[in-house]
Design an enzyme around this catalytic site. Structure first.
Site, mmCIF file in Angstrom:
data_model
loop_
_atom_site.group_PDB
_atom_site.id
_atom_site.type_symbol
_atom_site.label_atom_id
_atom_site.label_comp_id
_atom_site.label_asym_id
_atom_site.label_seq_id
_atom_site.Cartn_x
_atom_site.Cartn_y
_atom_site.Cartn_z
ATOM 1 N N LYS A 163 0.582 -1.280 -0.060
ATOM 2 C CA LYS A 163 -0.443 0.027 0.430
ATOM 3 C C LYS A 163 0.952 1.090 0.064
ATOM 4 O O LYS A 163 0.618 2.373 -0.891
ATOM 5 C CB LYS A 163 -0.668 -0.275 1.320
ATOM 6 C CG LYS A 163 -1.772 -0.939 1.076
ATOM 7 C CD LYS A 163 -3.492 -0.521 0.548
ATOM 8 C CE LYS A 163 -4.088 -1.727 0.680
ATOM 9 N NZ LYS A 163 -5.413 -0.879 -0.437
ATOM 10 N N SER A 201 1.011 -9.435 -0.584
ATOM 11 C CA SER A 201 0.714 -8.177 -0.473
ATOM 12 C C SER A 201 1.124 -7.542 1.359
ATOM 13 O O SER A 201 1.380 -6.343 0.704
ATOM 14 C CB SER A 201 -0.611 -8.167 -0.292
ATOM 15 O OG SER A 201 -1.453 -9.244 0.642
#
Lengths: 320, 320
Positions: free
Chosen positions: A49, A299
């Site tokens: 992110k 991720s």
């Protein structure tokens, strides 16, 4: 949009971690393929992110920077935006649902962001954020549906392919769809014939259903251990995924935990449940991957280990 | 002995994992230094031990290879020797204490080695091994005191320095002393003015006491969470450590767990307690490391996570 991913990469490459690509012979044996894990758990703030957050914030106008930014996030986007804002000297306000993992809330606060707690329904986030934007003029940085967030997220797959070369498949988890969209844009831009597969928890399979139905079918308050994937696709991510993603598959909660245990025990990597979902998709053998070169986006690695270490500390004390 | 480390490196470099060196800006801030972690938790079989085992076994005579090898080990050397033997087509018999972590016993068996269980006293291991050697003609590969094991272990620091260049300090955990000896030989060979520091659990501080007293003072059945460091120095390792190591410091059980939690949470690496001991030494601030470049050998990542994942599985089931 591939040019935007390339531009994002140039914009953020000095600031983001160029995360390692890991391999494991055991994994290759089990899957009968060559697997390359792009380890975004090693990214700044512990997840991919940060790429999108830094890309978005560094393109704000002076006026926008002065007023500050706001977002809603269960955790990883929150931390990422908080750090990116801190590095760029921008005020950040983060609206977090009250069931967000406490370790993520604490980290977000640690980066100096202001936290506003909201309810757990999808609409609760917007309801809290909109009045604050009206009052203070904050710029909203959506966690997944923002095009700059998507381009930034795509730089993970971009780096992966630049490092390992030809791939037959790239697997990415899908929640709000920012990572999967970015991954698809980067992959198809560099390797037009590679297939992009989104992997989603069965218990939060709005992307799977939306992809099949050809229209957005949101999911309400889904019950999955993969806390980063509880959100639904947005208009931008749905459009990109529909156009560029080859397939979306789902995995059970048990498959997610099995994949997570494999990565921890065999590869010695701390990954969060959402971070193990793409590997769970590979291990589920729904796709014919024999003799293929497979990229897997891991991720993130933000998981609350307080209980685990508290137990170890109790054990040392009692053995004294 | 530096030439032996160089030769070991040439001998094993195609087979061992060239493990990554990891850094973390948070760690550098906390310690006010530049830290380089040599991550042997990513080594084959999950610890640095594979380096020495493969180096030793690949130098056996044909006759010795035919008869097989034997060792005693609480776990990491056991797994390493088992895999090295399997790769070289040699029979391996491993004598493991009955309190060895079950995950390490299972892994050792998984590599095809024969397991013989023995008691937990230091002398129990020898008592079990010697009659088997007499009967079957096995070659004993001592887990730490063997010169080929030491040279092999030294290749971790050798690789680290070849990659990152100048270092002011190199920290290594010390149990039987094989890793610390090898680290000292490699470090002093490449960087004569760098300081080598051994870090040992307070609760198993035979190396600390032996180093101070100038003679071997073994420890009996020490109680430390760092299960890989419960053994005592041998004649060879003591001699090398006395000559080449600059200092030995100790850390408490709490400091070991704190360091482990830091590596898991902040660096996303699964390391075992023994593997976190060298970092615990750095974090303990006993040495003046300000503005220094510090190499840290992270020795391994084999820890039993069965309970942790069983708990997660119970949680998913109950939330259905």
């Amino acid at each position: 949009m591939f040019k935007e991913v390339e531009a994002a990469y140039e914009r953020i490459k000095e600031t983001v971690n160029s995360t390692p690509v890991m391999t494991a012979s055991t994994l290759d044996e089990i899957t009968d393929s060559e697997c390359f894990l792009k380890c975004e758990n090693f990214q700044k703030t512990g997840s991919f992110k940060f790429r999108g957050a830094f890309n978005a914030l560094s393109q704000l106008s002076l006026e926008q920077k002065k007023k500050g930014v706001i977002t809603h996030s269960s955790g990883n986007h929150a931390q990422a935006l908080a750090l990116a804002a801190k590095l760029l000297g921008i005020k950040a306000v983060i609206c977090m649902p009250k069931n967000a993992p406490s370790v993520k809330v604490a980290a977000t606060r640690g980066y100096g962001a202001e936290i506003v707690v909201c309810g757990t329904q999808p609409t609760d986030r917007e309801k809290t954020v909109i009045p604050l934007i009206e009052r203070y003029g904050y710029t909203l940085i959506h966690p997944s549906n923002d095009l700059k967030i998507i381009s930034g997220a795509g730089t993970a797959a971009y780096e992966l392919i630049k490092e390992v070369g030809e791939l037959d498949y790239v697997f990415s988890p899908v929640g709000g769809g920012g990572l999967l969209s970015g991954t698809a844009i980067a992959t198809k831009g560099l390797l037009p014939s590679a297939k992009v597969v989104g992997v989603e928890p069965e218990n939060a399979c709005d992307a799977y259903q939306s992809f099949k139905a050809g229209k957005i079918i949101p999911v309400e308050n889904p019950n999955t251990i993969a806390d980063g994937l509880r959100t639904s696709l947005g208009s931008n991510t749905f459009g990109i995924i529909r156009e560029k993603v080859d397939q979306i598959i789902t995995v059970s909660e048990e498959e997610i935990v099995d994949a997570m245990q494999f990565i921890w025990e065999r590869m010695k990597l701390v990954v969060e449940p959402s971070g193990a979902v793409s590997l769970a998709g590979v291990l589920s053998k729904q796709m014919g991957l024999e003799s293929r070169r497979v990229g897997i986006i891991i991720s993130g690695g933000n998981i609350d280990l307080t209980g685990f270490f508290a137990k170890i500390r109790r054990r040392i004390k009692s053995s004294k």
